[in-house]
Design a protein around this motif. Structure first.
Motif, PDB file in Angstrom:
ATOM      1  N   ARG A  23     -69.260  25.366 -46.705  1.00 42.28           N
ATOM      2  CA  ARG A  23     -67.999  24.627 -46.555  1.00 42.28           C
ATOM      3  C   ARG A  23     -67.369  24.900 -45.198  1.00 42.28           C
ATOM      4  NH1 ARG A  23     -64.750  22.023 -50.457  1.00 42.28           N
ATOM      5  NH2 ARG A  23     -63.081  20.965 -49.316  1.00 42.28           N
ATOM      6  N   ILE A  24     -67.260  26.178 -44.848  1.00 44.52           N
ATOM      7  CA  ILE A  24     -66.597  26.556 -43.596  1.00 44.52           C
ATOM      8  C   ILE A  24     -67.329  25.998 -42.386  1.00 44.52           C
ATOM      9  CG2 ILE A  24     -66.134  28.531 -42.081  1.00 44.52           C
ATOM     10  CD1 ILE A  24     -65.356  30.131 -44.572  1.00 44.52           C
ATOM     11  N   ASN A  25     -68.640  26.120 -42.373  1.00 43.68           N
ATOM     12  CA  ASN A  25     -69.419  25.732 -41.191  1.00 43.68           C
ATOM     13  C   ASN A  25     -69.420  24.230 -40.952  1.00 43.68           C
ATOM     14  OD1 ASN A  25     -70.030  28.442 -40.916  1.00 43.68           O
ATOM     15  ND2 ASN A  25     -72.067  28.278 -41.828  1.00 43.68           N
ATOM     16  N   ASN A  26     -69.020  23.463 -41.960  1.00 42.35           N
ATOM     17  CA  ASN A  26     -69.004  22.002 -41.821  1.00 42.35           C
ATOM     18  C   ASN A  26     -67.597  21.416 -41.883  1.00 42.35           C
ATOM     19  OD1 ASN A  26     -71.986  21.307 -41.808  1.00 42.35           O
ATOM     20  ND2 ASN A  26     -71.875  22.529 -43.670  1.00 42.35           N
ATOM     21  N   ASP A  27     -66.624  22.280 -41.696  1.00 43.99           N
ATOM     22  CA  ASP A  27     -65.232  21.832 -41.771  1.00 43.99           C
ATOM     23  C   ASP A  27     -64.681  21.671 -40.348  1.00 43.99           C
ATOM     24  OD1 ASP A  27     -62.539  21.380 -42.232  1.00 43.99           O
ATOM     25  OD2 ASP A  27     -62.452  22.763 -43.936  1.00 43.99           O
ATOM     26  N   ALA A  28     -64.591  20.413 -39.894  1.00 40.57           N
ATOM     27  CA  ALA A  28     -64.159  20.132 -38.517  1.00 40.57           C
ATOM     28  C   ALA A  28     -62.706  20.531 -38.279  1.00 40.57           C
ATOM     29  CB  ALA A  28     -64.353  18.649 -38.209  1.00 40.57           C
ATOM     30  N   ARG A  29     -61.940  20.639 -39.349  1.00 38.11           N
ATOM     31  CA  ARG A  29     -60.504  20.923 -39.198  1.00 38.11           C
ATOM     32  C   ARG A  29     -60.240  22.273 -38.544  1.00 38.11           C
ATOM     33  NH1 ARG A  29     -58.645  20.295 -45.290  1.00 38.11           N
ATOM     34  NH2 ARG A  29     -60.671  21.338 -45.520  1.00 38.11           N
ATOM     35  N   LYS A  45     -61.992  23.680 -36.172  1.00 45.62           N
ATOM     36  CA  LYS A  45     -62.358  23.655 -34.748  1.00 45.62           C
ATOM     37  C   LYS A  45     -63.332  24.768 -34.355  1.00 45.62           C
ATOM     38  CE  LYS A  45     -57.747  21.819 -33.721  1.00 45.62           C
ATOM     39  NZ  LYS A  45     -56.478  22.049 -33.008  1.00 45.62           N
ATOM     40  N   ASP A  46     -64.282  25.075 -35.222  1.00 46.01           N
ATOM     41  CA  ASP A  46     -65.329  26.075 -34.946  1.00 46.01           C
ATOM     42  C   ASP A  46     -64.773  27.476 -34.679  1.00 46.01           C
ATOM     43  OD1 ASP A  46     -67.453  24.455 -35.374  1.00 46.01           O
ATOM     44  OD2 ASP A  46     -67.797  23.963 -33.266  1.00 46.01           O
ATOM     45  N   LYS A  47     -63.537  27.717 -35.113  1.00 47.60           N
ATOM     46  CA  LYS A  47     -62.981  29.061 -34.910  1.00 47.60           C
ATOM     47  C   LYS A  47     -63.597  30.079 -35.862  1.00 47.60           C
ATOM     48  CE  LYS A  47     -58.464  28.354 -32.805  1.00 47.60           C
ATOM     49  NZ  LYS A  47     -57.014  28.626 -32.939  1.00 47.60           N
ATOM     50  N   LEU A  48     -64.239  29.586 -36.911  1.00 49.09           N
ATOM     51  CA  LEU A  48     -64.791  30.475 -37.925  1.00 49.09           C
ATOM     52  C   LEU A  48     -66.163  29.947 -38.339  1.00 49.09           C
ATOM     53  CD1 LEU A  48     -64.085  32.946 -39.723  1.00 49.09           C
ATOM     54  CD2 LEU A  48     -63.112  31.340 -41.372  1.00 49.09           C
ATOM     55  N   LYS A  49     -67.161  30.804 -38.296  1.00 48.76           N
ATOM     56  CA  LYS A  49     -68.502  30.476 -38.787  1.00 48.76           C
ATOM     57  C   LYS A  49     -68.986  31.654 -39.631  1.00 48.76           C
ATOM     58  CE  LYS A  49     -69.545  26.398 -36.964  1.00 48.76           C
ATOM     59  NZ  LYS A  49     -70.609  26.112 -35.982  1.00 48.76           N
ATOM     60  N   VAL A  50     -69.795  31.350 -40.632  1.00 43.85           N
ATOM     61  CA  VAL A  50     -70.359  32.378 -41.509  1.00 43.85           C
ATOM     62  C   VAL A  50     -71.852  32.116 -41.663  1.00 43.85           C
ATOM     63  CG1 VAL A  50     -70.252  33.496 -43.774  1.00 43.85           C
ATOM     64  CG2 VAL A  50     -68.170  32.502 -42.767  1.00 43.85           C
ATOM     65  N   VAL A  51     -72.671  33.106 -41.380  1.00 41.76           N
ATOM     66  CA  VAL A  51     -74.120  32.948 -41.569  1.00 41.76           C
ATOM     67  C   VAL A  51     -74.662  34.137 -42.353  1.00 41.76           C
ATOM     68  CG1 VAL A  51     -74.584  31.465 -39.591  1.00 41.76           C
ATOM     69  CG2 VAL A  51     -74.579  33.921 -39.262  1.00 41.76           C
ATOM     70  N   PHE A  52     -75.504  33.822 -43.326  1.00 34.80           N
ATOM     71  CA  PHE A  52     -76.203  34.855 -44.089  1.00 34.80           C
ATOM     72  C   PHE A  52     -77.676  34.692 -43.747  1.00 34.80           C
ATOM     73  CE2 PHE A  52     -75.283  37.518 -48.007  1.00 34.80           C
ATOM     74  CZ  PHE A  52     -76.447  38.273 -47.887  1.00 34.80           C
ATOM     75  N   HIS A  94     -59.292  34.686 -31.968  1.00 36.09           N
ATOM     76  CA  HIS A  94     -60.493  34.420 -31.178  1.00 36.09           C
ATOM     77  C   HIS A  94     -61.574  33.915 -32.123  1.00 36.09           C
ATOM     78  CE1 HIS A  94     -62.777  35.003 -27.423  1.00 36.09           C
ATOM     79  NE2 HIS A  94     -63.809  35.052 -28.247  1.00 36.09           N
ATOM     80  N   PRO A  95     -62.340  32.913 -31.718  1.00 31.36           N
ATOM     81  CA  PRO A  95     -63.418  32.434 -32.601  1.00 31.36           C
ATOM     82  C   PRO A  95     -64.292  33.593 -33.084  1.00 31.36           C
ATOM     83  CG  PRO A  95     -63.195  30.989 -30.717  1.00 31.36           C
ATOM     84  CD  PRO A  95     -62.272  32.145 -30.467  1.00 31.36           C
ATOM     85  N   ARG A  96     -64.687  33.530 -34.343  1.00 30.07           N
ATOM     86  CA  ARG A  96     -65.428  34.650 -34.948  1.00 30.07           C
ATOM     87  C   ARG A  96     -66.624  34.104 -35.729  1.00 30.07           C
ATOM     88  NH1 ARG A  96     -63.578  40.139 -37.087  1.00 30.07           N
ATOM     89  NH2 ARG A  96     -61.525  39.583 -36.271  1.00 30.07           N
ATOM     90  N   VAL A  97     -67.773  34.748 -35.547  1.00 26.67           N
ATOM     91  CA  VAL A  97     -68.968  34.459 -36.352  1.00 26.67           C
ATOM     92  C   VAL A  97     -69.239  35.683 -37.210  1.00 26.67           C
ATOM     93  CG1 VAL A  97     -71.426  33.894 -36.354  1.00 26.67           C
ATOM     94  CG2 VAL A  97     -69.943  32.965 -34.565  1.00 26.67           C
ATOM     95  N   PHE A  98     -69.151  35.518 -38.518  1.00 28.53           N
ATOM     96  CA  PHE A  98     -69.467  36.603 -39.442  1.00 28.53           C
ATOM     97  C   PHE A  98     -70.943  36.501 -39.826  1.00 28.53           C
ATOM     98  CE2 PHE A  98     -64.881  36.323 -39.854  1.00 28.53           C
ATOM     99  CZ  PHE A  98     -64.505  37.660 -39.914  1.00 28.53           C
ATOM    100  N   ILE A  99     -71.679  37.582 -39.560  1.00 27.06           N
ATOM    101  CA  ILE A  99     -73.126  37.588 -39.770  1.00 27.06           C
ATOM    102  C   ILE A  99     -73.464  38.617 -40.844  1.00 27.06           C
ATOM    103  CG2 ILE A  99     -75.366  38.033 -38.679  1.00 27.06           C
ATOM    104  CD1 ILE A  99     -73.911  37.292 -35.973  1.00 27.06           C
TER     105      ILE A  99
END
Length: 818
Positions: free
Chosen positions: A615-621, A623-630, A585-590
């Motif tokens: 790197r992760i947030n701008n990697d189209a490959r 498909k937005d399944k993974l995002k990381v925000v600090f 499932h798509p995941r946003v790590f905060i």
């Protein structure tokens, strides 16, 4: 004589008060473009109610001669106070209507306020929760701390690295505080001690200080929820006794004319000045003594106002709680004051101290158990060093010698003085020897305090070491920060759950109710949409509210293991790169965390997370399944926005290292499901919510101990797990830092060559398995809704009201004010 019941304020009356302050306090006639002026006027209108209640509270304390607890803490992480005060005074809806009539949204007005960030993390936030509960439960309490000019630094990110800038929390004043010049104290430092022979053959000690500092108190009112009590947090600001030299100024030495003032004001300038230099160490030491000495003088002054020179009731009327070892010098200061200023003999002064002090231990980490150089005492507090040596001599020659006669090793182990190349004073030992009670802050932590940290003291003083599990105030951490969920809970809970949190247990009956599940999860989704907007505003990153919001918010420290979370993120990223259709499932790590300015590896972890996020947030490959925000500048106000939106609560410290944790409680209370180790309060949360509603992983305390005995080799785990090996090797290359190989290598070095002190690699495999189980659970929406609801329903134990009642029943023996 009975007083007439006051009618509650109406919105119209409140609006009139606000307009009065806009017109006559601020002279702001055209305030439509000035929300800051409206904020101040609203605060001043609230203060009219607050200070009237404070006056009534003080009168009740005096009339009923109530025993008081004096809470000494170097940290108070208060956050913004307007929303909390409005809720506690039952004025929120009234203020909302009044402010709307003036053309503003109340929530926008809140955003104009500054956090009172006079703390670093859990210690300071716990102190704030405890003050809230003491007032709510109508106990006589005063909090004492330091009125820092700059609280915890403001954090910014520049090229992914943490940059610290000053926190100007009161640059333009703080509407909640009032200066109390009538309670100013003078505090001596340095100098020498003279011994004077008395006529009766005794000796009198006279301390001739080399410098006097003035302590100026600022009072912040603490409003109880639906109670009649308003207590006070008294914060001490340092100033010079004579701070301006006219002669030097007139001679043209303008800077020198202010030197005494600048030197004195440095003491309350900054929370936790960097102590890597000798000057920094001395400043921290003086800072601690300054606030303790001011507070002891103030406690005595308050007592004498009621009892004069009769000391017979002091121990019955007074308890002084030491929040961690930072206020330990208060023990020596009370001893000195009683003997030198009030002519107590040694035995009576020592007996008094052992009746009034209690100590809360917050850590098992050796580096966090404070030690100060004997040479520092000798230079800064020569009289206190004499008293310390006398306490130690009496303790070793009577108590230790009686229990372990002739045992030289035991004397060395328990002595208040640690021998070595540089003699050090063990502050925690002084706390334990003096205090009538010592408590840990979660059951597992308290057990370890008895068995591992202070086993000899536990044998010497049976029954002295006890437990009080921490708690959080549900007023701020649910009612104020998550209003929609609060209103939903009101529909199914009869009692005022914000004051009786155990009544949330009734919500468990609705855990399988499809309609209630939908309402509960719809609110969670709204909160996620709101947080997604905040994330975009702060970082520019777009996140999907349909994704799992996985949250780790706490001080950045190796034992809290943000780097374990980070390694797992790298593992997920590799899986997605190898197979873009990888089933997750798509995941946003905060993340939200500040690293201490001098803590190299903590800052490198922040840098690594930010570089990988780029790197992760701008990697189209993938498909937005993974995002990381600090999120930058983590603080109470930001926590109030993150916590209601969290799906997952990361509580992943090495077992046996986290004393309690309170973020775990706040997140679970708001319907987040915990993934965590059997550490701190996680153990008790698991007992309450049940094994099916929490994801527990990792080595236990006993297993961690066994590893130490057997000899731990992190390379074994590195070689045995292909994914783990790959992600660590990634950090040594330049995949995330093109042209700069090894730029993220500090983490890899710590884990391998550095010996992995917090057993990250030992827990990685089990952590990854628990994360997969969590992913499966989230995909079953009914199951996840049930888990989230039960987490909220089963948090009744973890209110700070229960913590305070435990303190009252087992330690403080207070009586509520009537």
């Amino acid at each position: 004589m009975a007083t007439a019941t006051k009618k509650p304020l109406t919105a119209a009356q409140f609006k009139t008060k606000v307009l009065h302050h806009l017109n006559f306090t601020s002279s702001e006639v055209d305030f439509q473009d000035n929300p800051s002026a409206v904020l101040r006027a609203v605060c001043l209108a609230v203060n009219e109610v607050v200070y009237e209640k404070l006056k009534e509270t003080n009168a009740a304390h005096t009339e009923q001669k109530a025993r008081s607890v004096n809470y000494l803490s170097l940290e108070y992480l208060m956050g913004r106070m307007l929303s909390n005060n409005l809720h506690n005074l039952n004025l929120f809806d009234i203020a909302q209507k009044a402010v709307a009539d003036l053309g503003f949204e109340l929530e926008d007005i809140f955003e104009e306020g500054h956090d009172l960030a006079l703390g670093n993390g859990g210690l300071g936030r716990l102190a704030a929760c405890f003050l809230d509960s003491l007032a709510t439960l109508d106990y006589n309490a005063v909090g004492y701390g330091i009125h820092y000019q700059h609280g915890l630094f403001e954090q910014q990110f520049h090229k992914c690295r943490q940059i610290e800038t000053p926190d100007e929390w009161r640059e333009y004043g703080n509407p909640w505080e009032v200066c109390r010049p009538e309670a100013v104290q003078e505090i001596p430092l340095f100098g020498s001690v003279e011994t004077q022979a008395q006529v009766d053959g005794s000796v009198k000690k006279i301390w001739h200080p080399g410098q006097i500092i003035k302590g100026v108190p600022w009072d912040v009112p603490i409003v109880g929820y639906n109670s009649k009590t308003v207590n006070v947090l008294r914060l001490w600001e340092s100033r010079a006794c004579s701070h301006f030299d006219w002669d030097q100024f007139n001679a043209g030495a303008y800077q020198d004319a202010h030197s005494a003032q600048n030197q004195a004001e440095t003491i309350s300038k900054v929370l936790y000045p960097n102590d890597e230099t000798e000057a920094g160490k001395e400043l921290r030491f003086i800072q601690q003594y300054f606030f303790c000495a001011c507070s002891i003088k103030d406690i005595i002054k308050r007592y004498q106002k009621q009892y004069g020179d009769d000391w017979s009731e002091f121990a019955n009327q007074t308890v002084i709680q030491l929040n961690d070892t930072h206020p330990t010098i208060a023990i020596l200061e009370l001893m000195r004051t009683l003997m030198d200023d009030y002519d107590f003999n040694w035995d009576n002064a020592w007996a008094m101290c052992r009746q009034v002090f209690a100590y809360t231990n917050h850590t098992l980490l050796p580096e966090a158990l404070e030690k100060w150089a004997v040479s520092m005492f000798e230079r800064v507090l020569p009289r206190h060093l004499e008293i310390l040596y006398a306490i130690n001599e009496q303790f070793l020659n009577h108590e230790v010698a009686r229990m372990w006669p002739g045992d030289v090793q035991m004397r060395a182990r328990l002595s208040l003085i640690e021998e070595g190349q540089q003699k050090m004073v063990r502050m925690a030992h002084l706390c334990v020897v003096t205090s009538f009670k010592v408590n840990g802050v979660a059951q597992i932590h308290s057990d370890l305090v008895q068995s591992d940290l202070f086993p000899e003291f536990n044998k010497l003083y049976p029954g002295k070491l006890t437990n009080v599990t921490n708690g959080v105030t549900p007023r701020r951490w649910l009612k104020a920060c998550n209003p929609k969920l609060s209103k939903l809970l009101d529909t199914v809970v009869k009692n005022d759950w914000a004051k009786e949190l155990s009544s949330l247990n009734a919500v468990a009956e609705y855990a399988d109710d499809a309609k209630f599940q939908k309402k509960f999860m719809d609110i969670k989704h709204e909160n996620k949409v709101k947080l997604a907007g905040e994330i975009h505003k702060l970082t520019g990153v777009e996140v999907n509210p349909e994704a799992i919001f996985d949250v780790q918010i706490k001080r950045l420290h190796e034992y809290k293991r943000q780097h374990l979370n980070f390694l797992h993120i790298l593992g997920l990223y590799r899986r997605l790169l190898e197979n873009p259709d990888y089933d997750m499932h798509p995941r946003v790590f905060i993340f939200g965390a500040k690293a201490a300015p001098g803590y190299y590896l903590a800052k490198e972890i922040i840098y690594a997370i930010n570089k990988v996020a780029e790197r992760i947030n701008n990697d189209a490959r993938i498909k937005d399944k993974l995002k990381v925000v600090f999120l930058p500048n983590y603080r109470v106000t930001l926590a109030e926005k993150i916590i209601p939106a969290a799906d997952v609560s990361e509580q992943i410290s090495t077992a046996g290292k986290e004393a309690s944790g309170t973020g775990n409680m706040k997140l679970a209370l708001n319907g987040a499901v915990t993934i965590g180790t059997l550490d701190g309060a996680n153990v008790e949360i698991a007992e309450e919510v049940g094994d099916d509603n929490i994801f527990i992983f990792g080595n236990t305390v006993d297993q961690i101990k066994a590893m130490k005995v057997a000899g731990y080799n992190p390379w074994q785990f590195y070689e045995a797990n292909e994914e783990l090996k790959d992600v660590i090797d990634w950090l040594r290359g330049d995949f995330f830092t093109p042209g700069k190989p090894g730029e993220l290598g500090a983490i890899a070095h710590s884990l391998l060559e550095g010996g992995d002190p917090y057993r990250v690699l030992a827990d990685y495999d089990d952590y990854a398995r628990a994360q997969e189980a969590l992913d499966v659970a989230y995909k079953d929406s009914k199951r996840w809704a049930r888990m989230a609801i039960l987490n909220t329903a089963k948090m009744g134990k973890f209110t700070s009201d229960r913590s305070i009642q435990d303190y009252v029943n087992n330690i403080w023996k207070l009586t509520p004010i009537k």
